[in-house]
Motif scaffolding. Structure first.
Motif, PDB file in Angstrom:
ATOM      1  N   PHE A 159      20.349 -22.387   6.235  1.00 30.44           N
ATOM      2  CA  PHE A 159      20.548 -22.185   4.796  1.00 30.44           C
ATOM      3  C   PHE A 159      21.442 -23.293   4.242  1.00 30.44           C
ATOM      4  O   PHE A 159      21.146 -23.875   3.193  1.00 30.44           O
ATOM      5  N   ALA A 160      22.545 -23.590   4.936  1.00 35.36           N
ATOM      6  CA  ALA A 160      23.462 -24.638   4.474  1.00 35.36           C
ATOM      7  C   ALA A 160      22.755 -25.987   4.394  1.00 35.36           C
ATOM      8  O   ALA A 160      22.912 -26.724   3.414  1.00 35.36           O
ATOM      9  N   GLY A 161      21.967 -26.323   5.427  1.00 32.44           N
ATOM     10  CA  GLY A 161      21.227 -27.580   5.402  1.00 32.44           C
ATOM     11  C   GLY A 161      20.238 -27.626   4.255  1.00 32.44           C
ATOM     12  O   GLY A 161      20.103 -28.645   3.563  1.00 32.44           O
ATOM     13  N   GLY A 162      19.544 -26.506   4.027  1.00 31.58           N
ATOM     14  CA  GLY A 162      18.597 -26.457   2.921  1.00 31.58           C
ATOM     15  C   GLY A 162      19.276 -26.563   1.578  1.00 31.58           C
ATOM     16  O   GLY A 162      18.753 -27.194   0.640  1.00 31.58           O
ATOM     17  N   LEU A 163      20.463 -25.963   1.450  1.00 31.55           N
ATOM     18  CA  LEU A 163      21.179 -26.023   0.176  1.00 31.55           C
ATOM     19  C   LEU A 163      21.667 -27.448  -0.102  1.00 31.55           C
ATOM     20  O   LEU A 163      21.559 -27.934  -1.239  1.00 31.55           O
ATOM     21  N   ILE A 164      22.201 -28.121   0.913  1.00 35.36           N
ATOM     22  CA  ILE A 164      22.646 -29.511   0.717  1.00 35.36           C
ATOM     23  C   ILE A 164      21.472 -30.381   0.293  1.00 35.36           C
ATOM     24  O   ILE A 164      21.573 -31.186  -0.643  1.00 35.36           O
ATOM     25  N   TYR A 165      20.323 -30.208   0.955  1.00 37.32           N
ATOM     26  CA  TYR A 165      19.133 -30.980   0.565  1.00 37.32           C
ATOM     27  C   TYR A 165      18.747 -30.635  -0.871  1.00 37.32           C
ATOM     28  O   TYR A 165      18.490 -31.530  -1.692  1.00 37.32           O
ATOM     29  N   GLY A 166      18.695 -29.348  -1.195  1.00 39.31           N
ATOM     30  CA  GLY A 166      18.268 -28.941  -2.523  1.00 39.31           C
ATOM     31  C   GLY A 166      19.189 -29.440  -3.621  1.00 39.31           C
ATOM     32  O   GLY A 166      18.725 -29.928  -4.665  1.00 39.31           O
ATOM     33  N   LEU A 167      20.492 -29.353  -3.404  1.00 36.34           N
ATOM     34  CA  LEU A 167      21.452 -29.779  -4.424  1.00 36.34           C
ATOM     35  C   LEU A 167      21.426 -31.286  -4.640  1.00 36.34           C
ATOM     36  O   LEU A 167      21.781 -31.764  -5.724  1.00 36.34           O
ATOM     37  N   THR A 168      21.025 -32.047  -3.616  1.00 39.66           N
ATOM     38  CA  THR A 168      20.996 -33.510  -3.735  1.00 39.66           C
ATOM     39  C   THR A 168      19.624 -34.048  -4.140  1.00 39.66           C
ATOM     40  O   THR A 168      19.496 -35.247  -4.379  1.00 39.66           O
ATOM     41  N   HIS A 169      18.614 -33.164  -4.230  1.00 44.26           N
ATOM     42  CA  HIS A 169      17.263 -33.633  -4.559  1.00 44.26           C
ATOM     43  C   HIS A 169      16.664 -32.955  -5.788  1.00 44.26           C
ATOM     44  O   HIS A 169      15.698 -33.476  -6.352  1.00 44.26           O
ATOM     45  N   PHE A 170      17.216 -31.812  -6.214  1.00 49.70           N
ATOM     46  CA  PHE A 170      16.650 -31.095  -7.353  1.00 49.70           C
ATOM     47  C   PHE A 170      17.699 -30.940  -8.448  1.00 49.70           C
ATOM     48  O   PHE A 170      18.855 -30.611  -8.164  1.00 49.70           O
ATOM     49  N   GLN A 171      17.294 -31.142  -9.679  1.00 50.97           N
ATOM     50  CA  GLN A 171      18.196 -30.918 -10.804  1.00 50.97           C
ATOM     51  C   GLN A 171      18.456 -29.433 -11.021  1.00 50.97           C
ATOM     52  O   GLN A 171      19.544 -29.032 -11.421  1.00 50.97           O
ATOM     53  N   ASP A 172      17.449 -28.623 -10.747  1.00 50.65           N
ATOM     54  CA  ASP A 172      17.504 -27.185 -10.997  1.00 50.65           C
ATOM     55  C   ASP A 172      18.207 -26.480  -9.835  1.00 50.65           C
ATOM     56  O   ASP A 172      17.723 -26.488  -8.702  1.00 50.65           O
ATOM     57  N   ARG A 173      19.362 -25.857 -10.113  1.00 45.69           N
ATOM     58  CA  ARG A 173      20.117 -25.185  -9.061  1.00 45.69           C
ATOM     59  C   ARG A 173      19.345 -23.991  -8.490  1.00 45.69           C
ATOM     60  O   ARG A 173      19.454 -23.688  -7.310  1.00 45.69           O
ATOM     61  N   ALA A 174      18.579 -23.313  -9.334  1.00 44.67           N
ATOM     62  CA  ALA A 174      17.788 -22.183  -8.848  1.00 44.67           C
ATOM     63  C   ALA A 174      16.740 -22.661  -7.842  1.00 44.67           C
ATOM     64  O   ALA A 174      16.486 -21.994  -6.832  1.00 44.67           O
ATOM     65  N   PHE A 216      14.912 -23.243  -2.127  1.00 44.45           N
ATOM     66  CA  PHE A 216      14.620 -24.108  -0.976  1.00 44.45           C
ATOM     67  C   PHE A 216      15.467 -23.688   0.221  1.00 44.45           C
ATOM     68  O   PHE A 216      14.970 -23.574   1.349  1.00 44.45           O
ATOM     69  N   ALA A 217      16.745 -23.433  -0.019  1.00 46.20           N
ATOM     70  CA  ALA A 217      17.656 -23.067   1.066  1.00 46.20           C
ATOM     71  C   ALA A 217      17.257 -21.745   1.711  1.00 46.20           C
ATOM     72  O   ALA A 217      17.272 -21.601   2.948  1.00 46.20           O
ATOM     73  N   VAL A 218      16.904 -20.756   0.893  1.00 40.67           N
ATOM     74  CA  VAL A 218      16.531 -19.443   1.428  1.00 40.67           C
ATOM     75  C   VAL A 218      15.223 -19.537   2.210  1.00 40.67           C
ATOM     76  O   VAL A 218      15.080 -18.929   3.281  1.00 40.67           O
ATOM     77  N   ALA A 219      14.268 -20.303   1.696  1.00 44.56           N
ATOM     78  CA  ALA A 219      12.997 -20.474   2.402  1.00 44.56           C
ATOM     79  C   ALA A 219      13.195 -21.201   3.732  1.00 44.56           C
ATOM     80  O   ALA A 219      12.585 -20.842   4.748  1.00 44.56           O
ATOM     81  N   ALA A 220      14.057 -22.220   3.736  1.00 44.10           N
ATOM     82  CA  ALA A 220      14.337 -22.958   4.975  1.00 44.10           C
ATOM     83  C   ALA A 220      14.921 -22.026   6.022  1.00 44.10           C
ATOM     84  O   ALA A 220      14.535 -22.060   7.205  1.00 44.10           O
ATOM     85  N   SER A 221      15.847 -21.178   5.612  1.00 48.01           N
ATOM     86  CA  SER A 221      16.470 -20.254   6.544  1.00 48.01           C
ATOM     87  C   SER A 221      15.494 -19.184   7.010  1.00 48.01           C
ATOM     88  O   SER A 221      15.513 -18.780   8.177  1.00 48.01           O
ATOM     89  N   CYS A 222      14.626 -18.736   6.114  1.00 51.77           N
ATOM     90  CA  CYS A 222      13.599 -17.773   6.509  1.00 51.77           C
ATOM     91  C   CYS A 222      12.750 -18.346   7.635  1.00 51.77           C
ATOM     92  O   CYS A 222      12.497 -17.668   8.638  1.00 51.77           O
ATOM     93  N   LEU A 223      12.337 -19.593   7.501  1.00 50.73           N
ATOM     94  CA  LEU A 223      11.511 -20.226   8.539  1.00 50.73           C
ATOM     95  C   LEU A 223      12.264 -20.368   9.854  1.00 50.73           C
ATOM     96  O   LEU A 223      11.667 -20.265  10.929  1.00 50.73           O
ATOM     97  N   LYS A 224      13.585 -20.589   9.797  1.00 45.51           N
ATOM     98  CA  LYS A 224      14.359 -20.738  11.031  1.00 45.51           C
ATOM     99  C   LYS A 224      14.240 -19.511  11.926  1.00 45.51           C
ATOM    100  O   LYS A 224      14.277 -19.619  13.162  1.00 45.51           O
ATOM    101  N   HIS A 225      14.072 -18.343  11.341  1.00 49.44           N
ATOM    102  CA  HIS A 225      13.976 -17.116  12.133  1.00 49.44           C
ATOM    103  C   HIS A 225      12.735 -17.094  13.028  1.00 49.44           C
ATOM    104  O   HIS A 225      12.614 -16.234  13.896  1.00 49.44           O
ATOM    105  N   SER A 226      11.823 -18.049  12.820  1.00 48.08           N
ATOM    106  CA  SER A 226      10.615 -18.142  13.641  1.00 48.08           C
ATOM    107  C   SER A 226      10.712 -19.226  14.710  1.00 48.08           C
ATOM    108  O   SER A 226       9.767 -19.433  15.468  1.00 48.08           O
ATOM    109  N   VAL A 227      11.870 -19.920  14.775  1.00 55.41           N
ATOM    110  CA  VAL A 227      12.017 -21.088  15.655  1.00 55.41           C
ATOM    111  C   VAL A 227      13.047 -20.789  16.745  1.00 55.41           C
ATOM    112  O   VAL A 227      14.206 -20.514  16.430  1.00 55.41           O
TER     113      VAL A 227
END
Length: 341
Positions: free
Chosen positions: A284-299, A304-315
């Motif tokens: 989640f933290a990695g996804g949030l850092i990527y999202g905050l540095t690549h998207f203007q929209d905080r939402a 992006f961060a929540v989806a990234a973390s969701c996928l991690k549960h399968s790895v």
């Protein structure tokens, strides 16, 4: 944009599959640790990321460095010193049997390091964003002092600082409390990441919130995030993760974000048949850092961060081995799991 993450990486020894410890006479050996996990996520997303830690100068330390390099993480800032590599043992739970973690990290090289051991001019060369967690200052008195030195040096250079508060009750053993230390460290943090327990036990900030089945009580989490931002006026935003643990195999997962201008809540994922939830917060933290540095929209960054973390549960393993495209597809609503040909 170059990111530097700093903290302890450990040897991870896991019982095979869903077995209890030593049910079979073997353990699966990989590496993992909060800040290293974040670095691997960012490298997988194509970002320039360096990792800083202190490792023993032996073959196990060498193998760890090689593994990080394999993912594209810059390891040139890693220091080698006295001490050992910490170990954590993992037994994966199933259904109503929870997962179990046993730490063996006393005397680790990072725990023996202290202020003055890192050349911050070299470590922060070309760095725009610095990430740390509440785990490193919990490891030892000297690691705590080094952690405080790191955020002070980062802010002195105008570098954005993010911190995953990551309260670990079994680590605070050297006589200082988590709120006493993290309350000071948080003064230098721009972007805070936490769950409701972290806010309470790391910062001493409380609100009448708890995660339960059903609809999120938006107002109470907005109150909690607002209280943190009021306590730390230099903090730009806080993201709070929301995990409902129905069983070891089934979690509901979402998050909220407050950037002083807006409060937003992500969609909620029902994650069943979990493969490995260790490292979920780091993904989640990695996804949030990527999202905050690549998207203007905080939402959008939050989704992006929540989806990234969701996928991690399968790895399996600590590292989140997913791409930007895979995360964006899930965040966009493609969660069918159908075979892609």
């Amino acid at each position: 944009m170059r990111v530097l993450t700093f903290g302890e990486i450990m040897l991870r020894l896991k019982s095979p599959g869903l077995e209890r410890f030593f049910q079979s006479p073997m353990l699966e050996a990989t590496f993992g640790g909060g800040e290293a996990n974040v670095a691997v996520s960012l490298a997988n997303y194509g970002m320039d990321v360096s990792y800083l830690t202190v490792l023993p100068d032996n073959a196990v330390g060498d193998a760890c460095v090689q593994e990080l390099r394999r993912f594209g993480v810059d390891t040139s800032r890693i220091l080698r010193g006295k001490g050992r590599m910490g170990i954590y043992y993992l037994e994966t739970g199933a259904n109503q049997r929870p997962s179990k973690v046993v730490y063996d990290r006393e005397g680790a090289a990072i725990a023996l390091a202290g202020p003055g051991d890192v050349d911050w001019d070299a470590a922060f060369q070309g760095v725009d964003w610095f990430h740390i967690t509440g785990i490193t200052p919990a490891v030892s008195q000297s690691a705590m002092e080094l952690s405080l030195e790191s955020v002070r040096e980062a802010k002195r250079r105008g570098i954005t600082v993010s911190c995953d508060l990551n309260f670990r009750k079994n680590l605070w053993k050297y006589g200082r409390s988590a709120p006493e230390v993290m309350g000071e460290l948080a003064k230098f943090v721009d972007v805070a990441i936490a769950n409701e327990e972290d806010c309470q036990k790391s910062l001493g900030v409380t609100a009448d919130v708890h995660v339960e089945s059903g609809e999120l009580d938006r107002a109470k989490y907005e109150e909690l995030s607002r209280k943190v931002l009021e306590a730390y006026p230099n903090m730009r935003l806080i993201a709070i993760t929301l995990r409902e643990s129905h069983s070891a195999d089934w979690n509901s997962w979402a998050a909220c974000l407050n950037d002083r201008e807006q409060f937003c809540v992500s969609k909620k994922y029902e994650i069943r048949n979990i493969v490995d939830r260790v490292g979920g917060g780091d993904s989640f933290a990695g996804g949030l850092i990527y999202g905050l540095t690549h998207f203007q929209d905080r939402a959008r960054a939050l989704e992006f961060a929540v989806a990234a973390s969701c996928l991690k549960h399968s790895v399996p393993g600590d590292f989140n081995r997913v791409t930007v495209d895979e995360v964006e597809k899930l965040a966009g609503g493609d969660g069918s799991g159908r075979v892609q040909r």
